[in-house]
Design a protein around this motif. Sequence first.
Motif, mmCIF file in Angstrom:
data_model
loop_
_atom_site.group_PDB
_atom_site.id
_atom_site.type_symbol
_atom_site.label_atom_id
_atom_site.label_comp_id
_atom_site.label_asym_id
_atom_site.label_seq_id
_atom_site.Cartn_x
_atom_site.Cartn_y
_atom_site.Cartn_z
ATOM 1 N N LEU A 739 2.709 7.930 12.381
ATOM 2 C CA LEU A 739 2.995 9.340 12.069
ATOM 3 C C LEU A 739 3.367 9.067 10.805
ATOM 4 O O LEU A 739 3.062 10.049 9.806
ATOM 5 C CB LEU A 739 4.340 9.519 12.696
ATOM 6 N N ILE A 740 4.069 8.332 10.065
ATOM 7 C CA ILE A 740 4.353 7.812 8.642
ATOM 8 C C ILE A 740 3.255 7.667 7.820
ATOM 9 O O ILE A 740 2.965 8.352 7.052
ATOM 10 C CB ILE A 740 5.211 6.725 8.410
ATOM 11 N N LEU A 741 2.465 7.044 8.168
ATOM 12 C CA LEU A 741 0.889 6.616 7.533
ATOM 13 C C LEU A 741 0.412 7.959 7.337
ATOM 14 O O LEU A 741 -0.297 8.181 6.429
ATOM 15 C CB LEU A 741 0.265 5.615 8.030
ATOM 16 N N LYS A 742 0.174 8.909 8.630
ATOM 17 C CA LYS A 742 -0.563 9.970 8.554
ATOM 18 C C LYS A 742 -0.022 10.931 7.772
ATOM 19 O O LYS A 742 -0.660 11.481 6.936
ATOM 20 C CB LYS A 742 -0.602 10.631 10.110
ATOM 21 N N GLY A 743 1.485 11.001 7.592
ATOM 22 C CA GLY A 743 2.208 11.993 6.879
ATOM 23 C C GLY A 743 1.793 11.614 5.347
ATOM 24 O O GLY A 743 1.515 12.458 4.479
ATOM 25 N N LEU A 754 2.219 21.022 4.915
ATOM 26 C CA LEU A 754 2.629 21.550 6.059
ATOM 27 C C LEU A 754 2.458 20.315 7.166
ATOM 28 O O LEU A 754 3.115 20.309 8.092
ATOM 29 C CB LEU A 754 1.997 22.806 6.403
ATOM 30 N N GLY A 755 1.262 19.737 7.278
ATOM 31 C CA GLY A 755 0.753 18.734 8.138
ATOM 32 C C GLY A 755 1.726 17.557 8.195
ATOM 33 O O GLY A 755 2.136 16.842 8.983
ATOM 34 N N ALA A 756 1.935 17.090 6.962
ATOM 35 C CA ALA A 756 2.887 16.042 6.704
ATOM 36 C C ALA A 756 4.273 16.296 7.212
ATOM 37 O O ALA A 756 4.884 15.503 7.680
ATOM 38 C CB ALA A 756 2.913 15.605 5.192
ATOM 39 N N LYS A 840 7.479 3.681 -0.269
ATOM 40 C CA LYS A 840 5.824 4.233 0.107
ATOM 41 C C LYS A 840 5.747 4.332 1.622
ATOM 42 O O LYS A 840 6.060 3.385 2.246
ATOM 43 C CB LYS A 840 4.737 3.441 -0.591
ATOM 44 N N ILE A 841 5.049 5.386 1.907
ATOM 45 C CA ILE A 841 4.915 5.596 3.347
ATOM 46 C C ILE A 841 4.057 4.498 3.833
ATOM 47 O O ILE A 841 2.975 4.209 3.235
ATOM 48 C CB ILE A 841 4.432 7.054 3.679
ATOM 49 N N PRO A 842 4.413 4.128 4.874
ATOM 50 C CA PRO A 842 3.903 2.593 5.034
ATOM 51 C C PRO A 842 2.520 2.045 4.645
ATOM 52 O O PRO A 842 1.656 1.999 5.607
ATOM 53 C CB PRO A 842 4.390 2.038 6.230
#
Length: 914
Positions: A739-743, A754-756, A840-842
Motif C-alpha cells: 500500500l505504501i509503495l502504491k501510494g 486521492l488514490g494515494a 521515502k515511501i519504501p
Amino acid sequence: MADINLKEITLIVGVVAACYWNSLFCGFVFDDVSAILDNKDLHPSTPLKTLFQNDFWGTPMSEERSHKSYRPLTVLTFRLNYLLSELKPMSYHLLNMIFHAVVSVIFLKVCRLFLDNKSSVIASLLFAVHPIHTEAVTGVVGRAELLSSIFFLAAFLSYTRSKGPDNSIVWTPIALTVFLVAVATLCKEQGITVVGICCVYEVFIAQGYTLPLLCTTTGQFLRGKGSIPFSMLQTLVKLIVLMFSTLLLVVIRVQVIQSQLPVFTRFDNPAAVSPTPTRQLTFNYLLPVNAWLLLNPSELCCDWTMGTIPLIESLLDIRNLATFTFFCFLGTLGVFSLRYSGDSSKTVLMALCLMALPFIPASNLFFPVGFVVAERVLYVPSMGFCILVAHGWQKISTKSVFKKLSWICLSMVILTHSLKTFHRNWDWESEYTLFMSALKVNKNNAKLWNNVGHALENEKNFERALKYFLQATHVQPDDIGAHMNVGRTYKNLNRTKEAEESYMMAKSLMPQIIPGKKYAARIAPNHLNVYINLANLIRANESRLEEADQLYRQAISMRPDFKQAYISRGELLLKMNKPLKAKEAYLKALELDRNNADLWYNLAIVYIELKEPNEALKNFNRALELNPKHKLALFNSAILMQESGEVKLRPEARKRLLSYINEEPLDANGYFNLGMLAMDDKKDNEAEVWMKKAIKLQADFRSALFNLALLYSQTSKELKALPILEELLRYYPDHIKGLILKGDILMNQKKDILGAKKCFERILEMDPSNVQGKHNLCVVYFEEKDLLKAERCLLETLALAPHEEYIQRHLNIVRDKISSSSFIQPIFPTSKISSVEGQKIPTESVKESRGESRQTQIVKTNDNKSQSKSNKQLGKDRDEETPHKTTKDIKEIEKKRVAALKRLEEIERILNGE
C-alpha cells in the motif's frame, strides 16, 4: 546328453511369452514396494559398495531390524533396470520374463540328463507354464529366485562334466561349479543347496552306486575285509572339495549377517513360537500343503501368514493323515530310487533331490523363517516335480492302451496351467487386485485385510480402508499392526480421539517387561512404531509435549538402536525450544547411521536454532556430500549463504538454487530466491526474469509480487510496478508495504493524490500506529492545502515517534506556512515529498523473502505405511519481511538519507523565499 535345438528353444520361449506377456502391464505390488520403490540402493547416487553392505531391502546388515537377506547381485539387476527406466515397472517385468525363459531353456538341458528328448520338452513346458511360478515371475522381487536358479542349474551342469575318461577328475568344471554356487548364493540363499544335488549326482548317478552297494562296501571296509575302491576314493575327494567349499560359503554368509538371525513376529510364522508338539505337527503338515500346491495350483494366495493355516495342536487332527500319506509316498519313492540302479530310479532320485534339497531352507525344519508358505520358494522344487510328472507320463504313454489318453491329459494340463498362469498375472496388476484375490482364497489372514486397507489408503479412500483395517482387528484381535493401521486411518479422518484409543490398544499389546530378557530380541522393530505414531499424534497438543517425549524415550529404552525414535524426538525437542537436547538426539542417531543425508540436514536445522550458521552450513554440506541432489539441503544452504551477506558465497548459492530448480522445476521458491540473489548483485534484468517465473508458477506469490514491484520502482519503472501492486493487493489487501509503495507511485508518478490518500488511510485502519503511513498521510493533507489538518496530523505522528527529527522539522515548516501573512499555500514538489528525511515511501532496498514450509522425508518410521516427517526449513514465512540488510544495503540507505536532507534544505529555501 543330447543338445537342445533352435526349434525347442523357440517353442519354450514362445510359450513363456504367451503366458506372461500381460505381466508387463502390472505395477509394483506387495514386497516390490520395499525392494524397489523404497530401496535407495537402486539409485545411481548410492555407491555400488553399499549394495554389498545392505540387505535385499536396502537396510544395513549390521542393523538388528535387517531382514538378513543378502542378495547383492539381484539388487544389482534392479539397479540396471533403474538406469534404463528408473521406476517404470514394465522393464522390470520384462527382464523377469526373460530370466524365466532362460531358466526354462537351461532346465530343458538338465532334463536331457535323465529323460528322453520328448519327455524333456514336456517337463520344460510344464515348468514354463506352471501357475505356481507367477509369484516368482510376475512379482518383481521374485527375480531372486530366477537369477539364483540360472546359476543353480549352470553349476549343476558344470559339475556333470567333472568326470573324465577312466573315471578321472576334471578340476576345471569343479572350480567353475564352486564359483557358480557362490554367485547363485549371492542372488538368493537357497543357491547353495545345489551342492547337495551335486553330491547325490556324483554318488548315485555318475558312479552308479546304490544304497545297498554302499552299505556293503562300507561294511567290508570297516571289518577289514577289503579296501576302498579307487573310484570311491576319487568320489570322496570330489565330495570333500565340494563340502569344504560349501562350509567356507556358509562361514562367510554367517559373517555377513553378523551371526544374527532376523527378528520375526509370531504373526509371520505362528508355529515357530508354538510349543511341542504343535510346532512339529504343523511344520510337518506344511510339507504336504506345498506338495498339493504343485499338484493342484487352483487356489493361489500371495500371503500365507497369520491364520491362513490353523495350527495342528493335537495328534487327533485329521490333517495329520495328509502328513502321514505324504511321507509314506515320499518314502516309497526314496526307497525305490536308492535301492535300484536302473535309469528310472536315477530319474526319480534326482527329481526327489530337486524337490527336497532346495526346499530345506524354507521348510522351517532347521530354523524358523518369516513365512508359513511362500509360493515363490517352490520355483526350484517345481523342477523336480516337473521331471517326476514327465517321467510318469513317459512310462504311461509307452503303453498303447493309455497312449492317446496320456496325450489328451497332458495337453489339458499344459493348457489349463497356461490359462491359469495368464489369468493369475492380472491379480498382480495392483495391490488392490492382488490382495482381493487372496481374500477370495483365505479370509482368516489379518494381514490380507490390512493390505487391502493399505491399497485403499494409497488411493486416499480412508473410509473404505478403515473397514478393512477394523476387520483385520476382528480376525486377529492381538495384531499390533492392525490396531496401528486403524489409529493412523482415524488420524487421516481427523478423528483424533479414536486414533489415540487405537494406538493405546496397540501399545497395550506390546510385550511386557521380563527380567533378564532383552526387549530387542522380543519386539519386531516395526511394532515399536506404535510409540512413534502415538507420540506424533498427541504432540499436536501443546500441553502434552512432555507426554510425547516420554513415549519417544520409552521406545529408545526398549530398543537403543531405534534410530527413528531419536529423529522424532529431535524434532519434538526443537518444537519444545530445547535445541541442545535436540542436538544430542540427532548426534545419537548419527552414531547409528552416519551415511544418512537427512540426519545431517536436520542437525543443520538445529544449529540454525542455536544461532550457529557456520556449523549449520557445514552440516548442510555434509548432507550434500552424501546426496548431491538432497533438495532441501540445496535450497536451505543456498538461503543461508544468501542471508550471510558474504558476496563470495553468492555464486555457490546461485549454483545450488539452480540445482534445486532442476530437481523441483515447479517450486516457485527456487525461482524467487534466485531473483533475490540477482537483486543483491544488482542484476535487475535477471532478477525480473526469475521473479516473473515464480509468479507464473504461483500467481499469488506474495513476496515475489512485492519485490518485483519494488524492483520496477528502484529502476525508475514505477508505472510497470503499479499493475503488479494491484495484483498483490487483490490477493493481500492488507499488505502494508504494498500500500505504501502504491501510494508513492500514485502521488509522485500518477499525480493521483486521492488514490494515494486511500492507500495511506487503509494502512492506518489496519495499524493506527504506523509512523510511515501516518507521516505520508500528513503529506497528502499538505498537498491538499489543508494546512491545519496537516499540522494536527504531524503532531499526532510526532507523538508516535518523538525522536524522529524530520517530523518536527516538517511540523515547523507547516506552522511557518500557517503563520505566513500571505497564507498562499504552495505545495511540496510531488517528486520530492516521499523522500523527506529518509522516509521515502519504501523505495529503499527493503525486500521480502519467503520460503514455504516443506517436509523433510527422513526415514520411514512406519508400521504399515505410517510416516513421521520433519517440517524444518530455512527461509522466512510467506507473510514475514526480512529484517536483515547487508552492509551494501545499509550504505545505499545512508546515501538516500543524505539526498533526502539536501532535498529538505531545498524545500525550506523555497518556503522561506515566499
